[in-house]
Design an enzyme around this catalytic site. Structure first.
Site, PDB file in Angstrom:
ATOM      1  N   TYR A  23       0.784  -1.230   0.000  1.00 31.91           N
ATOM      2  CA  TYR A  23       0.000   0.000   0.000  1.00 31.91           C
ATOM      3  C   TYR A  23       0.820   1.285   0.000  1.00 31.91           C
ATOM      4  O   TYR A  23       0.715   2.097  -0.912  1.00 31.91           O
ATOM      5  CB  TYR A  23      -0.956  -0.002   1.205  1.00 31.91           C
ATOM      6  CG  TYR A  23      -2.006  -1.077   1.116  1.00 31.91           C
ATOM      7  CD1 TYR A  23      -2.984  -1.052   0.122  1.00 31.91           C
ATOM      8  CD2 TYR A  23      -2.007  -2.149   1.998  1.00 31.91           C
ATOM      9  CE1 TYR A  23      -3.933  -2.044   0.019  1.00 31.91           C
ATOM     10  CE2 TYR A  23      -2.956  -3.153   1.905  1.00 31.91           C
ATOM     11  CZ  TYR A  23      -3.917  -3.089   0.912  1.00 31.91           C
ATOM     12  OH  TYR A  23      -4.853  -4.085   0.808  1.00 31.91           O
ATOM     13  N   PRO A  66     -11.618  -0.783  -1.883  1.00 32.59           N
ATOM     14  CA  PRO A  66     -12.787  -1.603  -2.228  1.00 32.59           C
ATOM     15  C   PRO A  66     -14.066  -0.961  -1.703  1.00 32.59           C
ATOM     16  O   PRO A  66     -14.034  -0.113  -0.799  1.00 32.59           O
ATOM     17  CB  PRO A  66     -12.505  -2.918  -1.499  1.00 32.59           C
ATOM     18  CG  PRO A  66     -11.747  -2.489  -0.273  1.00 32.59           C
ATOM     19  CD  PRO A  66     -10.916  -1.288  -0.693  1.00 32.59           C
ATOM     20  N   HIS A  99      -7.872   0.873   2.121  1.00 29.79           N
ATOM     21  CA  HIS A  99      -7.582  -0.523   2.414  1.00 29.79           C
ATOM     22  C   HIS A  99      -6.383  -0.758   3.324  1.00 29.79           C
ATOM     23  O   HIS A  99      -6.229  -1.852   3.885  1.00 29.79           O
ATOM     24  CB  HIS A  99      -7.347  -1.245   1.078  1.00 29.79           C
ATOM     25  CG  HIS A  99      -7.770  -2.671   1.065  1.00 29.79           C
ATOM     26  ND1 HIS A  99      -7.878  -3.452   2.192  1.00 29.79           N
ATOM     27  CD2 HIS A  99      -8.107  -3.483   0.027  1.00 29.79           C
ATOM     28  CE1 HIS A  99      -8.255  -4.667   1.858  1.00 29.79           C
ATOM     29  NE2 HIS A  99      -8.403  -4.720   0.544  1.00 29.79           N
ATOM     30  N   SER A 145     -10.973 -12.580  -4.919  1.00 25.49           N
ATOM     31  CA  SER A 145     -11.245 -12.673  -3.500  1.00 25.49           C
ATOM     32  C   SER A 145     -12.665 -13.142  -3.268  1.00 25.49           C
ATOM     33  O   SER A 145     -13.592 -12.668  -3.914  1.00 25.49           O
ATOM     34  CB  SER A 145     -11.044 -11.318  -2.821  1.00 25.49           C
ATOM     35  OG  SER A 145     -11.289 -11.435  -1.436  1.00 25.49           O
TER      36      SER A 145
END
Length: 651
Positions: free
Chosen positions: A91, A104, A331, A547
C-alpha cells in the site's frame, strides 16, 4: 477470506494474548513451492534459467541462507516479522490513485427513499449505528472472531478493527503515512465526523454538552448541512478531487495547500474525523448492480459525485438520494473482512433497531455544523483541474460487470464434497484459459489473522493441477473421458485446498519472498538474482486478482484490477446463487469484463454438468441445462495504470 463466527462469551484480551507469532517457513520449502507454482506459467528456457538462479540462492552459504537467518532474528525481536514490509510494499509505497485501484467498496441493497427527508433519516440512523459499533470497538466489547471452514474454531487477531475509525492515509511523494487519531477515553470527549454534500465538506460534532448526539439531533444537523450546501454562493472548489489522484500528484498538491493555515486546519479536521458520510446527489443511471458498484467506487466522476469523496479516510459511508448506498474503504489499515463484519452489523442494526427520533432537550442548543473552509489560488486551481481530468480518465477506463450466477450456489458444490471457494477458483481459471489460452499468476487473498497482527498472504490459484483440468475441458476435451476430467477436477480442487491451508497457517510463499527481498535491501546487499529474474517479475504481476467476500446480509463487494491488463474478480457464494463483480480496464486490448463473465458462466455450467454425468450428485431437474442459457441473460449483470503486485481485500 475466512468465514467467521463470533463468540461473545470469551474474553477478547485473553484470546489475543494467546495468539502465536506469524511463522517463518523453511527456506527450501518456499523455494520449492515457488518453482512449482511458476514452472507451467513461463517458457521452458526461462524456467531453466530461473531454476538455476533459485538453486544458487538456496545453496548452503548462499544469499538465501544469510537472509533467512536475519529473518529468523527479526521474527524473534518483533511481534510480526512481515507486517511492516508487507504494508509498505502493498500500500504505502504504491503510487496509484486510491479509487478503483486500491479502495474496495461494499454495495448495500438499493433503498427506496420516498424523498430527501427519508434519505436523511436513513443517514441519521446509519450514523447512529456506526457510533454504536465504534463504541463496541473502543470499549473492547466486540466479540472475538473465530474461523469456520478450514481449521475451524481458531481465534483470530482483532487488531484491524481498532483502526477502522482512527486511521487516515496521508499522501507522500514516495511513501504515504498512516495517521492515527487517539481513541476517545469516554463518550463525552469531543469527536466529529465529516459530511460531504455537493462536493462541500462539513464538520458534524457528534458530542455536545458532554453527551453524544442522538438520532434526532443527527438528523437535524444533516438537514442544516443540506441547506448550507444548497447555497451556491458559498460553494468552494471540490477539493475532494485531489484525493482521487495519484499519490505523488496529491502529495504535491497537499504541499501547496498547507502553505495556508486555513487549509492546514481543514486537513487536520479531515485527518482526525471518525469517518466521512457522503450525501450523494441522485444520478440518472439505472440502479443496476454494475452501476451502483461504479458509483460507490468512483462517484461517477467530477460531473456526478466524484468530488463528493475523501478517499484517504478509512471509512466512507455513501447515502445517495436515489437510494444508492454502501461503504468505501481505504484498504491499508484493514482487510475486507472488517468491512464485511461492520457492514453486516450496520444493516442488521438498521433492520432490527427501530429509528429513534425522540427529540433531545438540547437540540435547540446544538452548534450548527461548520463548512470546512479552503483557500485557493491559480496554481492550486490548475492542480485541481489536473486531478479532475485524471479522475475522468479513470472513470472512463473502468469496465465492470456485476453478475449474478443464478443456476446454483454453494449448496450444490458442497454436495459434491468440494470446497465452494476452491471450486469457484478452478472455474475462474477455466474462464481465464478459455479467454486467453493460458494461465497467469493469480492472487487470492488468504487471511493470516490466526497470528498476532496477521493480515494476508496469497493463495496462488493457477496451480499445475488447475491447468491440467482446464485443458481437459478445452484443448484435450475430445480425447478424454468424463472420469478422467472428473479426476482432474478433484485434483485441482485438492491442490487449491492444500495451498489454502498452507497460506492461512503462514506457510505460503509470497510474504516469505517479500521478506527475503526487503531484508537484502536493509542489509544493503546487492540484489539477489532471484528478485531481478523475469520469472519473479511475472510471479508478481497478478493479471487475475480474486477474492471471496461472503456475506449473510444482501450486499456485495467490488474493486478494480491491479494491473493494466488484468481482471479483478470478487465473488460472494450464497446457498443457491453466486454474486460476481468482475472488473477490467477498457484501454487494455486483452480484457473485457462481459466476455470474462460469459466464459465464467459457461465454465460453471460445464463443471456442474460434468458432476452430474459423473454421478457425483443426482441431477437437479429444476436446473436448466447448459444450452438453456441465451447470451446476455445473466441475471443482474449488465455490460454497458495501475498498481504493482496484488490486491488484498481479505478479500
Amino acid at each position: 477470506m475466512p468465514i467467521l463466527e463470533r463468540d461473545a462469551s470469551r474474553d477478547p484480551a485473553e484470546s489475543q494474548h494467546a495468539l502465536p507469532k506469524v511463522p517463518l517457513p523453511p527456506l527450501k520449502q518456499t523455494l520449492d513451492m515457488y518453482l512449482k507454482s511458476m514452472e507451467h506459467l513461463v517458457g521452458k528456457e526461462q524456467f531453466s534459467k530461473t531454476k538455476t538462479i533459485v538453486e544458487r540462492f538456496g545453496a548452503r552459504g548462499g544469499a538465501g541462507e544469510t537472509l533467512q537467518k536475519k529473518l529468523l532474528e527479526r521474527r524473534e525481536s518483533t511481534t510480526n516479522w512481515i507486517y511492516d514490509y508487507w504494508l509498505q510494499d502493498m500500500y504505502l509505497t504504491n503510487r496509484v490513485a486510491l479509487p478503483v485501484n486500491s479502495n474496495p467498496a461494499m454495495v448495500f441493497p438499493k433503498q427506496a427513499f420516498r424523498d430527501r427527508k427519508d434519505a436523511l433519516r436513513f443517514a441519521a440512523h446509519l450514523i447512529t449505528g456506526v457510533l454504536e459499533y465504534k463504541s463496541l470497538i473502543d470499549t473492547q466489547a466486540l466479540a472475538v472472531d473465530y474461523a469456520r471452514g478450514q481449521l475451524a474454531g481458531t481465534p483470530l487477531c482483532m487488531q484491524q478493527y481498532s483502526r477502522m475509525f482512527t486511521y487516515y492515509r496521508r499522501p507522500g511523494h514516495t511513501t504515504d503515512t498512516q495517521i492515527e487519531s487517539p481513541v476517545a477515553a469516554a463518550a463525552s470527549e469531543p469527536e466529529h465526523i465529516i459530511v460531504a454534500c455537493r462536493n462541500q465538506f462539513f464538520v458534524l460534532d457528534i458530542v455536545s454538552d458532554l453527551k453524544r448526539l442522538n438520532e434526532m439531533d443527527i438528523l437535524s444537523q444533516l438537514e442544516k448541512i443540506v441547506s448550507m450546501a444548497e447555497r451556491s454562493q458559498d460553494s468552494l472548489p471540490p477539493f475532494g478531487l485531489f484525493t482521487s489522484d495519484g499519490r505523488k500528484e496529491w502529495a504535491q498538491a497537499r504541499d501547496e495547500l498547507i502553505k495556508d493555515p486555513t487549509n492546514r486546519a481543514s486537513l487536520a479536521l479531515m485527518e482526525s474525523c471518525v469517518c466521512v458520510v457522503c450525501l450523494d446527489e441522485p444520478t440518472k443511471l439505472e440502479p443496476s448492480d454494475t452501476n451502483r458498484a461504479l458509483l460507490l467506487l468512483h462517484g461517477g466522476g467530477r460531473d456526478v459525485n466524484g468530488g463528493n469523496r475523501w478517499y484517504d479516510k478509512s471509512m466512507q459511508y455513501v447515502v445517495g438520494m436515489d437510494g444508492v448506498c454502501g461503504v468505501l474503504c481505504e484498504h491499508s489499515p484493514f482487510e475486507g473482512i472488517v468491512m464485511v463484519q461492520s457492514s453486516e452489523y450496520l444493516l442488521k442494526y438498521m433492520t432490527r433497531s427501530p429509528s429513534k427520533m425522540a427529540r433531545s432537550l438540547s437540540v435547540t442548543d446544538l452548534s450548527p455544523p461548520r463548512r470546512l473552509p479552503w483557500k485557493s489560488n491559480p496554481h492550486i486551481q490548475a492542480l485541481l483541474s489536473g486531478s479532475s481530468d485524471r479522475l475522468q480518465r479513470l472513470v472512463a477506463n473502468l469496465d465492470m460487470d456485476g453478475y449474478k450466477f443464478k443456476f446454483y450456489g454453494k449448496e450444490f458444490i458442497k454436495k459434491q464434497r468440494m470446497s465452494p471457494d476452491a471450486y469457484i477458483q478452478v472455474a475462474l481459471q477455466l474462464a481465464f484459459y478459455r479467454c486467453n489460452g493460458r494461465l497467469v499468476s493469480t492472487y487470492e487473498s488468504a487471511s493470516i489473522r490466526r497470528f498476532q497482527g496477521g493480515r494476508v498472504d496469497n493463495i496462488r490459484s493457477a496451480t499445475p493441477e488447475a491447468l491440467a483440468f482446464v485443458k481437459s475441458m478445452t484443448d484435450e476435451k475430445p480425447a478424454l473421458s468424463d472420469s478422467e476430467r472428473m479426476k482432474r477436477l478433484r485434483e485441482a480442487i485438492k491442490a487449491q485446498t492444500d495451498y489454502t491451508i498452507a497460506a492461512i497457517t503462514g506457510m505460503a510463499i509470497d510474504n516469505h519472498l517479500l521478506g527475503l527481498r526487503e531484508m537484502a535491501k536493509e542489509l544493503k546487499m546487492e540484489q539477489p538474482d532471484i528478485f531481478s529474474d523475469e520469472t519473479y517479475r511475472a510471479s508478481n504481476q497478478f493479471i487475475l486478482s480474486t477474492s471471496q467476500v461472503s456475506t449473510v446480509m444482501e450486499m456485495f463487494c467490488c474493486y478494480g484490477p491491479v494491473v493494466p491488463n488484468g481482471y479483478g474478480a470478487c465473488y460472494n457464494p450464497q446457498a443457491n446463487h453466486i454474486v460476481f463483480c468482475v472488473s477490467s480496464f477498457r484501454e487494455s486490448t486483452e480484457t473485457c469484463s462481459a466476455v470474462f463473465t460469459k466464459a465464467l458462466e459457461q465454465g460453471l455450467l460445464e463443471i456442474r454438468d460434468l458432476c452430474h454425468r459423473s454421478g457425483a450428485a443426482a441431477p437437479n431437474t429444476s436446473t436448466p441445462p447448459t444450452t438453456a442459457t441465451p447470451p446476455g441473460s445473466r441475471g443482474s449483470g449488465r455490460s454497458p495504470a495501475t498498481g504493482q503486485g496484488a490486491k488484498a481485500s481479505g478479500k
